[in-house]
Design a protein around this motif. Sequence first.
Motif, mmCIF file in Angstrom:
data_model
loop_
_atom_site.group_PDB
_atom_site.id
_atom_site.type_symbol
_atom_site.label_atom_id
_atom_site.label_comp_id
_atom_site.label_asym_id
_atom_site.label_seq_id
_atom_site.Cartn_x
_atom_site.Cartn_y
_atom_site.Cartn_z
ATOM 1 N N SER A 59 0.853 -1.179 0.000
ATOM 2 C CA SER A 59 0.000 0.000 0.000
ATOM 3 C C SER A 59 0.893 1.235 0.000
ATOM 4 C CB SER A 59 -0.876 -0.004 1.252
ATOM 5 O OG SER A 59 -1.487 1.256 1.417
ATOM 6 N N ASP B 282 0.280 4.024 1.217
ATOM 7 C CA ASP B 282 0.215 4.635 2.548
ATOM 8 C C ASP B 282 1.130 3.958 3.558
ATOM 9 O OD1 ASP B 282 -1.634 6.502 1.638
ATOM 10 O OD2 ASP B 282 -3.340 5.236 2.168
ATOM 11 N N ARG C 220 7.236 9.728 -1.120
ATOM 12 C CA ARG C 220 7.353 8.340 -0.687
ATOM 13 C C ARG C 220 8.167 7.606 -1.740
ATOM 14 N NH1 ARG C 220 3.080 7.457 3.218
ATOM 15 N NH2 ARG C 220 1.657 9.217 3.179
ATOM 16 N N GLN D 55 -1.749 14.286 -5.856
ATOM 17 C CA GLN D 55 -0.961 13.072 -5.626
ATOM 18 C C GLN D 55 -0.492 12.592 -6.994
ATOM 19 O OE1 GLN D 55 -2.844 9.338 -4.353
ATOM 20 N NE2 GLN D 55 -1.165 9.066 -2.885
#
Length: 133
Positions: free
Chosen positions: A17, A19, A33, A103
């Motif tokens: 994921s 997240d 990320r 995003q």
Amino acid sequence: MGQLHEVMAVSRMQALSIDAVPAIEVGPGCLRRDLPAGPGLRMWVVEMAPGAEWPVLDHHETGESYYVISGEVIEGESRHGAGTYVYFAPDSRHRPRTETGVQMIGVNLRYASFLAAGGSPESITHCYHPTQG
């Protein structure tokens, strides 16, 4: 033999994921990320809060591509919404911003991979900033 090959292929795969990947704050309202990627590739997800601007003029010696997942990113006077693919040529610079939040998922070639693919070191002016990773 086919079943053994399938087991080996699955053990070399990663699924995660977004997240779950630790976020690195690169500036106010700007998170990156870093994703696992194959040799020579740099994959990342950037999330920018509404009203955020990338903290520096971003220089990409080997170029950069990204896909807007959600929201809208502004590059100069151009606005790019969800579903848009954006490409920057080698030795390009940009400073994205957003009014709505955005995003994006992107990719860069690492320098050695760029050269191996036929890129020219003479076409690049090196300008590294720590936020580029």
